[in-house]
Design a protein around this motif. Structure first.
Motif, short mmCIF file in Angstrom:
data_model
loop_
_atom_site.label_atom_id
_atom_site.label_comp_id
_atom_site.label_asym_id
_atom_site.label_seq_id
_atom_site.Cartn_x
_atom_site.Cartn_y
_atom_site.Cartn_z
N GLU A 6 24.03 -6.52 24.34
CA GLU A 6 23.97 -6.57 25.80
C GLU A 6 24.24 -5.18 26.37
O GLU A 6 25.20 -4.50 25.97
CB GLU A 6 25.00 -7.56 26.32
N LEU A 7 23.39 -4.77 27.27
CA LEU A 7 23.57 -3.47 27.93
C LEU A 7 24.58 -3.59 29.06
O LEU A 7 24.87 -4.66 29.57
CB LEU A 7 22.23 -2.96 28.47
N ASN A 8 25.11 -2.44 29.44
CA ASN A 8 26.06 -2.35 30.56
C ASN A 8 27.28 -3.23 30.31
O ASN A 8 27.70 -4.01 31.17
CB ASN A 8 25.36 -2.71 31.88
N LYS A 9 27.82 -3.07 29.11
CA LYS A 9 28.95 -3.89 28.68
C LYS A 9 29.88 -3.06 27.80
O LYS A 9 29.44 -2.20 27.05
CB LYS A 9 28.45 -5.11 27.91
N ASN A 25 17.10 3.46 15.67
CA ASN A 25 16.45 4.23 16.74
C ASN A 25 16.56 3.51 18.09
O ASN A 25 15.57 3.24 18.76
CB ASN A 25 14.97 4.46 16.41
N PHE A 26 17.77 3.22 18.49
CA PHE A 26 18.03 2.40 19.68
C PHE A 26 18.61 3.20 20.85
O PHE A 26 18.29 2.94 22.01
CB PHE A 26 19.00 1.28 19.30
N ILE A 27 19.44 4.19 20.56
CA ILE A 27 20.19 4.92 21.59
C ILE A 27 19.51 6.25 21.92
O ILE A 27 19.13 7.00 21.04
CB ILE A 27 21.64 5.18 21.11
N ASP A 28 19.39 6.52 23.23
CA ASP A 28 18.81 7.80 23.65
C ASP A 28 19.84 8.92 23.62
O ASP A 28 19.52 10.06 23.25
CB ASP A 28 18.26 7.68 25.09
N LEU A 29 21.07 8.60 24.02
CA LEU A 29 22.09 9.64 24.16
C LEU A 29 23.47 9.05 23.92
O LEU A 29 23.79 7.97 24.43
CB LEU A 29 22.04 10.24 25.58
N THR A 30 24.27 9.75 23.14
CA THR A 30 25.68 9.42 22.99
C THR A 30 26.50 10.55 23.59
O THR A 30 26.26 11.73 23.29
CB THR A 30 26.07 9.24 21.51
N ASN A 219 17.06 10.43 30.73
CA ASN A 219 16.32 10.13 31.96
C ASN A 219 16.72 8.74 32.46
O ASN A 219 17.35 7.96 31.75
CB ASN A 219 14.81 10.15 31.68
N GLU A 220 16.35 8.45 33.69
CA GLU A 220 16.65 7.14 34.26
C GLU A 220 16.09 6.03 33.35
O GLU A 220 14.97 6.13 32.84
CB GLU A 220 16.05 7.01 35.66
N GLY A 221 16.90 5.00 33.19
CA GLY A 221 16.49 3.87 32.34
C GLY A 221 16.84 4.02 30.88
O GLY A 221 16.76 3.04 30.13
N ASP A 222 17.22 5.21 30.45
CA ASP A 222 17.62 5.43 29.06
C ASP A 222 18.93 4.71 28.75
O ASP A 222 19.67 4.31 29.67
CB ASP A 222 17.79 6.93 28.77
N ILE A 223 19.23 4.58 27.46
CA ILE A 223 20.47 3.94 27.02
C ILE A 223 21.45 5.02 26.57
O ILE A 223 21.15 5.81 25.68
CB ILE A 223 20.21 2.97 25.86
N LYS A 242 21.68 5.88 37.09
CA LYS A 242 20.65 4.88 36.82
C LYS A 242 20.24 4.84 35.36
O LYS A 242 19.06 4.62 35.03
CB LYS A 242 19.43 5.09 37.73
N ARG A 243 21.21 5.05 34.48
CA ARG A 243 21.01 4.85 33.06
C ARG A 243 21.68 3.55 32.64
O ARG A 243 22.65 3.12 33.27
CB ARG A 243 21.62 5.99 32.24
N ASN A 244 21.18 2.93 31.60
CA ASN A 244 21.90 1.83 30.97
C ASN A 244 22.98 2.41 30.06
O ASN A 244 22.89 3.56 29.62
CB ASN A 244 20.94 0.96 30.16
N TRP A 245 23.99 1.61 29.76
CA TRP A 245 25.08 2.13 28.95
C TRP A 245 25.70 1.04 28.09
O TRP A 245 25.58 -0.15 28.38
CB TRP A 245 26.16 2.77 29.83
N ILE A 246 26.34 1.47 27.02
CA ILE A 246 27.12 0.61 26.14
C ILE A 246 28.37 1.37 25.75
O ILE A 246 28.30 2.58 25.44
CB ILE A 246 26.33 0.25 24.85
N LEU A 247 29.51 0.70 25.77
CA LEU A 247 30.77 1.31 25.35
C LEU A 247 31.38 0.49 24.22
O LEU A 247 31.32 -0.74 24.25
CB LEU A 247 31.77 1.37 26.50
#
Length: 272
Positions: A6-9, A25-30, A219-223, A242-247
């Motif tokens: 789940e994103l944004n969690k 190959n799931f994450i754009d940026l850490t 970019n916007e929409g990236d994870i 406006k990026r998605n995120w996971i912590l």
């Protein structure tokens, strides 16, 4: 492996557990700052660095970036060198060391005194690891030029093989130029964040630092992922851009801090 996440969690668990849910190959940026040496108290938790680095390589997209903000402790009279050993391990497993940047802490520092034999420590390394050639780089152009607005012209020149200088024309000095790779950022209480609750975590990094890296490498929409979520700084700044995120955060105490801080920003996640 469960490829649904789940994103944004915020996941209150080991980051290895969280990354095990992710497909390749799931994450754009850490963007993260791990606990290092004996400088930080993370409620007694330790972390298996090599396993985490290997998983970060697997889950990072081709062209994706890992921003690794870290420093060294002074142990037995010398700096530990942990940061460099970690950087070389990231390189060994396939990442490119795209840049070695410096975060200069623009805040109060303990001054050197008569008993000290070294200058005050006011920086941390920001290693930029890329999985191949970076796919995104929105370089910040906000460094004021000294001669901007004066009508002064600059001159392009190039040294030839025989040592002579060849002029290549003139140009008007712009108001701003691209930043260099040393970032001087305000830090400390009230500067790293205006959120009082964030400072209940022992080692938050400045919102500006997280925000500037998120803007630069995504970019916007990236994870955007933070495998040491702490007080939620990466999530907050990712959401604002406006990026998605996971912590991932293993300490339930710090998860509670982050959730209270992020509550106004939390949105319904999406299963991928």
């Amino acid at each position: 492996m469960n490829n649904e996440i789940e994103l944004n969690k915020i996941y209150n668990e080991s980051n290895l557990e969280t990354m095990a849910r992710m497909k390749d190959n799931f994450i754009d940026l850490t963007v993260t700052s791990p606990p290092y040496d004996n400088l930080r108290d993370y409620n007694g938790y330790s972390f298996p660095f090599e396993e985490i680095a290997n998983e970060l390589y697997r889950v990072t997209k081709d062209g994706g970036i890992v921003v690794w903000v870290v420093g060294d402790a002074v142990i037995d009279g010398g700096e530990s060198g942990t940061s460099f050993r970690q950087a070389l391990y990231f390189q060994k497993i396939g990442f490119l060391i795209h840049d070695t940047m410096i975060y200069e802490k623009n805040g109060a520092a303990y001054p050197a005194n008569a008993k000290s034999n070294r200058y005050s420590q006011v920086f941390e390394y920001m290693f930029i690891f890329s999985k191949g050639k970076p796919k995104t780089y929105n370089l910040l152009k906000d460094k004021p030029n000294r001669w901007a607005g004066s009508g002064t012209f600059g001159t392009n020149s190039e040294r030839q093989k025989d040592g002579t200088i060849k002029e290549r024309g003139t140009f008007i000095v712009p108001d701003f130029s691209y930043r260099n790779n040393i970032w001087k950022i305000n830090n400390g209480y009230g500067y790293s964040s205006e959120d009082d609750i964030a400072h209940k975590h022992p080692a938050i990094f400045p919102e500006q630092l997280a925000s500037d890296h998120i803007y630069t490498w995504s970019n916007e929409g990236d994870i955007v992922y933070d495998c040491f979520g702490g007080s939620g700084t990466t999530a907050k700044m990712a959401h604002k851009q406006k990026r998605n995120w996971i912590l991932s955060e293993i300490s339930s105490e710090y998860v509670d801090i982050a959730n209270k801080r992020l509550n106004p920003y939390l949105t319904q996640g999406t299963l991928f």
